[in-house]
Design a protein around this motif. Structure first.
Motif, PDB file in Angstrom:
ATOM      1  N   ALA A  83       0.828  -1.211   0.000  1.00  0.00           N
ATOM      2  CA  ALA A  83       0.000   0.000   0.000  1.00  0.00           C
ATOM      3  C   ALA A  83       0.860   1.259   0.000  1.00  0.00           C
ATOM      4  N   GLN A  84       1.879   1.286   0.835  1.00  0.00           N
ATOM      5  CA  GLN A  84       2.727   2.471   0.926  1.00  0.00           C
ATOM      6  C   GLN A  84       3.506   2.701  -0.363  1.00  0.00           C
ATOM      7  N   ALA A  85       4.016   1.622  -0.967  1.00  0.00           N
ATOM      8  CA  ALA A  85       4.766   1.764  -2.216  1.00  0.00           C
ATOM      9  C   ALA A  85       3.868   2.252  -3.349  1.00  0.00           C
ATOM     10  N   THR A  86       2.616   1.806  -3.342  1.00  0.00           N
ATOM     11  CA  THR A  86       1.666   2.268  -4.355  1.00  0.00           C
ATOM     12  C   THR A  86       1.410   3.762  -4.214  1.00  0.00           C
ATOM     13  N   HIS A  87       1.144   4.208  -2.989  1.00  0.00           N
ATOM     14  CA  HIS A  87       0.900   5.637  -2.776  1.00  0.00           C
ATOM     15  C   HIS A  87       2.127   6.472  -3.134  1.00  0.00           C
ATOM     16  N   ASP A  88       3.302   5.977  -2.812  1.00  0.00           N
ATOM     17  CA  ASP A  88       4.528   6.708  -3.152  1.00  0.00           C
ATOM     18  C   ASP A  88       4.645   6.871  -4.667  1.00  0.00           C
ATOM     19  N   ARG A  89       4.307   5.825  -5.418  1.00  0.00           N
ATOM     20  CA  ARG A  89       4.416   5.888  -6.868  1.00  0.00           C
ATOM     21  C   ARG A  89       3.361   6.815  -7.484  1.00  0.00           C
ATOM     22  N   LEU A  90       2.166   6.821  -6.906  1.00  0.00           N
ATOM     23  CA  LEU A  90       1.068   7.582  -7.483  1.00  0.00           C
ATOM     24  C   LEU A  90       1.081   9.058  -7.096  1.00  0.00           C
ATOM     25  N   GLY A  91       1.908   9.431  -6.123  1.00  0.00           N
ATOM     26  CA  GLY A  91       1.976  10.840  -5.742  1.00  0.00           C
ATOM     27  C   GLY A  91       1.368  11.157  -4.402  1.00  0.00           C
ATOM     28  N   GLY A  92       1.056  10.143  -3.616  1.00  0.00           N
ATOM     29  CA  GLY A  92       0.534  10.377  -2.276  1.00  0.00           C
ATOM     30  C   GLY A  92      -0.743   9.616  -2.019  1.00  0.00           C
ATOM     31  N   PRO A  93      -1.129   9.472  -0.740  1.00  0.00           N
ATOM     32  CA  PRO A  93      -2.360   8.761  -0.391  1.00  0.00           C
ATOM     33  C   PRO A  93      -3.582   9.455  -0.988  1.00  0.00           C
ATOM     34  N   GLY A  94      -4.656   8.686  -1.113  1.00  0.00           N
ATOM     35  CA  GLY A  94      -5.894   9.245  -1.638  1.00  0.00           C
ATOM     36  C   GLY A  94      -7.067   8.372  -1.269  1.00  0.00           C
ATOM     37  N   GLN A  95      -8.225   8.736  -1.812  1.00  0.00           N
ATOM     38  CA  GLN A  95      -9.431   7.945  -1.600  1.00  0.00           C
ATOM     39  C   GLN A  95      -9.589   6.964  -2.756  1.00  0.00           C
ATOM     40  N   TRP A  96     -10.056   5.758  -2.438  1.00  0.00           N
ATOM     41  CA  TRP A  96     -10.136   4.687  -3.424  1.00  0.00           C
ATOM     42  C   TRP A  96     -11.570   4.256  -3.671  1.00  0.00           C
ATOM     43  N   LEU A  97     -11.864   3.972  -4.926  1.00  0.00           N
ATOM     44  CA  LEU A  97     -13.131   3.363  -5.318  1.00  0.00           C
ATOM     45  C   LEU A  97     -12.903   1.873  -5.524  1.00  0.00           C
ATOM     46  N   GLN A 109      -6.347  -5.102  -1.695  1.00  0.00           N
ATOM     47  CA  GLN A 109      -5.364  -4.035  -1.551  1.00  0.00           C
ATOM     48  C   GLN A 109      -5.979  -2.655  -1.686  1.00  0.00           C
ATOM     49  N   ILE A 110      -7.086  -2.517  -2.392  1.00  0.00           N
ATOM     50  CA  ILE A 110      -7.794  -1.235  -2.393  1.00  0.00           C
ATOM     51  C   ILE A 110      -8.243  -0.898  -0.969  1.00  0.00           C
ATOM     52  N   LEU A 111      -8.744  -1.901  -0.263  1.00  0.00           N
ATOM     53  CA  LEU A 111      -9.154  -1.682   1.130  1.00  0.00           C
ATOM     54  C   LEU A 111      -7.947  -1.427   2.030  1.00  0.00           C
ATOM     55  N   THR A 112      -6.853  -2.152   1.797  1.00  0.00           N
ATOM     56  CA  THR A 112      -5.636  -1.929   2.582  1.00  0.00           C
ATOM     57  C   THR A 112      -5.122  -0.514   2.394  1.00  0.00           C
ATOM     58  N   ARG A 113      -5.065  -0.059   1.137  1.00  0.00           N
ATOM     59  CA  ARG A 113      -4.586   1.303   0.861  1.00  0.00           C
ATOM     60  C   ARG A 113      -5.472   2.334   1.541  1.00  0.00           C
ATOM     61  N   SER A 114      -6.771   2.076   1.570  1.00  0.00           N
ATOM     62  CA  SER A 114      -7.696   3.004   2.223  1.00  0.00           C
ATOM     63  C   SER A 114      -7.407   3.086   3.719  1.00  0.00           C
ATOM     64  N   LEU A 115      -7.208   1.935   4.362  1.00  0.00           N
ATOM     65  CA  LEU A 115      -6.917   1.917   5.792  1.00  0.00           C
ATOM     66  C   LEU A 115      -5.584   2.587   6.093  1.00  0.00           C
ATOM     67  N   VAL A 116      -4.572   2.299   5.298  1.00  0.00           N
ATOM     68  CA  VAL A 116      -3.255   2.901   5.505  1.00  0.00           C
ATOM     69  C   VAL A 116      -3.323   4.411   5.312  1.00  0.00           C
ATOM     70  N   PRO A 207       9.482  -1.305 -11.391  1.00  0.00           N
ATOM     71  CA  PRO A 207       9.155  -1.862 -10.073  1.00  0.00           C
ATOM     72  C   PRO A 207       8.870  -0.766  -9.051  1.00  0.00           C
ATOM     73  N   LEU A 208       7.954  -1.035  -8.141  1.00  0.00           N
ATOM     74  CA  LEU A 208       7.709  -0.128  -7.037  1.00  0.00           C
ATOM     75  C   LEU A 208       8.929  -0.094  -6.130  1.00  0.00           C
ATOM     76  N   ASP A 209       9.061   0.963  -5.353  1.00  0.00           N
ATOM     77  CA  ASP A 209      10.158   1.049  -4.395  1.00  0.00           C
ATOM     78  C   ASP A 209      10.103  -0.158  -3.459  1.00  0.00           C
ATOM     79  N   GLY A 210      11.253  -0.779  -3.238  1.00  0.00           N
ATOM     80  CA  GLY A 210      11.312  -1.959  -2.390  1.00  0.00           C
ATOM     81  C   GLY A 210      11.172  -3.260  -3.140  1.00  0.00           C
ATOM     82  N   THR A 211      10.928  -3.188  -4.443  1.00  0.00           N
ATOM     83  CA  THR A 211      10.790  -4.378  -5.277  1.00  0.00           C
ATOM     84  C   THR A 211      11.916  -4.428  -6.298  1.00  0.00           C
ATOM     85  N   SER A 212      12.494  -5.620  -6.486  1.00  0.00           N
ATOM     86  CA  SER A 212      13.522  -5.831  -7.506  1.00  0.00           C
ATOM     87  C   SER A 212      13.059  -6.922  -8.446  1.00  0.00           C
TER      88      SER A 212
END
Length: 367
Positions: A83-97, A109-116, A207-212
């Motif tokens: 969730a954190q790596a996704t938000h970092d790539r997209l430009g910051g946390p947000g609301q998810w549909l 993971q949509i729900l995880t990102r929302s909670l995070v 790759p997202l940050d933290g992924t190789s």
């Protein structure tokens, strides 16, 4: 060892259970699909009556689109890292549909990102446009499979344009669809990943940050990073087969183009038909270039004469997908031996609840 509980796969139930494992107040869980057959497969894979492996927060069942469903062990740390790596790539946390089922990794993971992010997810209502209008976040995100994007581009293009980013996963994004989204002004980002990688871990080839990522001598894609699963539920031999020295050996082949990963197909997508190696995904891509072909999948079917018979399942205009016409279309750019021996016209490709094509169902229908 911890015990595992089964929960309903509804968004509210999964969100509540997920909140508990993320903040440490809850117990590990496995969400059940909302159909009887899917729930039975998930319960069998989860094995709630057996001791649970250490460190597991959620057990998800793979879709079984091309084989036996497996219980995938995901830790709290892997879920949060994704969730954190996704938000970092997209430009910051947000609301998810949430336009997909939460008992598959994309929806979970949509729900995880929302909670995070501390935001309230919006569930898909009667229409995509109405659901998008209900969002209040400064940044707005969603994720969906290519089939959904294709449909919404026809009916809800204005709503799609209102999102800061739309992650496209669950299946590869055909180039014609990518071009159509771009022409419509929709920010659609193709993602590569799977349940074992905690959802998408490579966005637009990076790759997202933290992924190789690494390609072995067979061009098989290897993945390492903080979002990886811990193993398969009660399958230590299978876990040891695919997890080696921290690297997950996927079943996909790839290549690096300008330092970006391009997935070229599954390891088993190359078949021998009449003594000739045929790359099924390349044939499929060529079919999708036909202006009157709306959707297609190409599979290899065991055959006494050919060894493997190349069969194309095609959705499109009847006149355009006549067998010989499509064989000629494929042969214009590919070897004639790659042209499908059989062409089966369908009104629509059968889909699993995860949004993937039901390849097993198609194969069973022609064997």
């Amino acid at each position: 060892m911890a015990t595992l509980r089964l929960v309903s796969g509804t968004p509210d139930e999964v969100l509540a259970a997920l909140a508990g494992v993320l903040d440490g107040s809850g117990t590990p869980f496995a969400p059940l699909p909302d159909d009887a057959a899917g729930a039975a497969r998930a319960e069998q894979a989860a094995a709630p009556d057996r001791p649970l492996e250490d460190g597991c927060a959620v057990v998800l069942t793979t879709s079984g689109s091309s084989g036996e469903p497996k219980g995938v062990l995901l830790s709290r740390e892997a879920l949060i890292a994704s969730a954190q790596a996704t938000h970092d790539r997209l430009g910051g946390p947000g609301q998810w549909l949430l336009p997909m089922k939460p008992y598959f990794v994309g929806g979970l993971q949509i729900l995880t990102r929302s909670l995070v992010a501390g935001t309230t997810p919006v569930l898909l209502g009667e229409t995509f446009t109405q659901s998008a209008a209900a969002m209040t976040g400064a940044r707005r995100y969603t994720a969906m499979v290519p089939t959904q994007l294709t449909r919404y581009l026809e009916t809800d293009a204005d709503a799609l344009r209102s999102f800061d980013a739309i992650i496209i996963g669950g299946a590869s994004m055909p180039e014609p669809l990518r071009a159509k989204a771009a022409e419509a002004g929709v920010t659609a980002i193709p993602a590569y990943g799977m349940t074992e990688t905690g959802s998408g871990c490579v966005y637009a080839g990076v790759p997202l940050d933290g992924t190789s990522i690494l390609l072995d001598d067979e061009q098989r894609i290897l993945i390492k990073g903080s979002t990886l699963f811990s193993g398969y539920r009660l399958r230590p031999e299978l876990t040891a087969e695919v997890l080696k020295d921290g690297w997950f050996r996927t079943q996909d082949r790839g290549e690096l183009v300008d330092r970006r990963l391009r997935v070229v197909g599954r390891v088993d997508d190359v078949v021998i038909s009449g003594g000739v190696n045929v790359t099924l995904t390349t044939v499929q891509a060529r079919l999708l270039e036909h202006p009157q072909v709306k959707d297609a999948v190409v599979l290899g079917v065991p055959d006494a004469e050919w060894g493997t018979r190349v069969v194309a399942f095609v959705v499109g205009e009847p006149a355009a997908i006549e067998r010989n016409a499509l064989r000629d279309w494929v042969s214009e750019t590919l070897p004639r031996a790659w042209a499908p021996q059989d062409v089966i016209r369908l009104d629509a490709l059968p889909m699993l609840a995860s949004g993937k094509v039901d390849r097993q169902g198609l194969l069973e229908g022609v064997r």
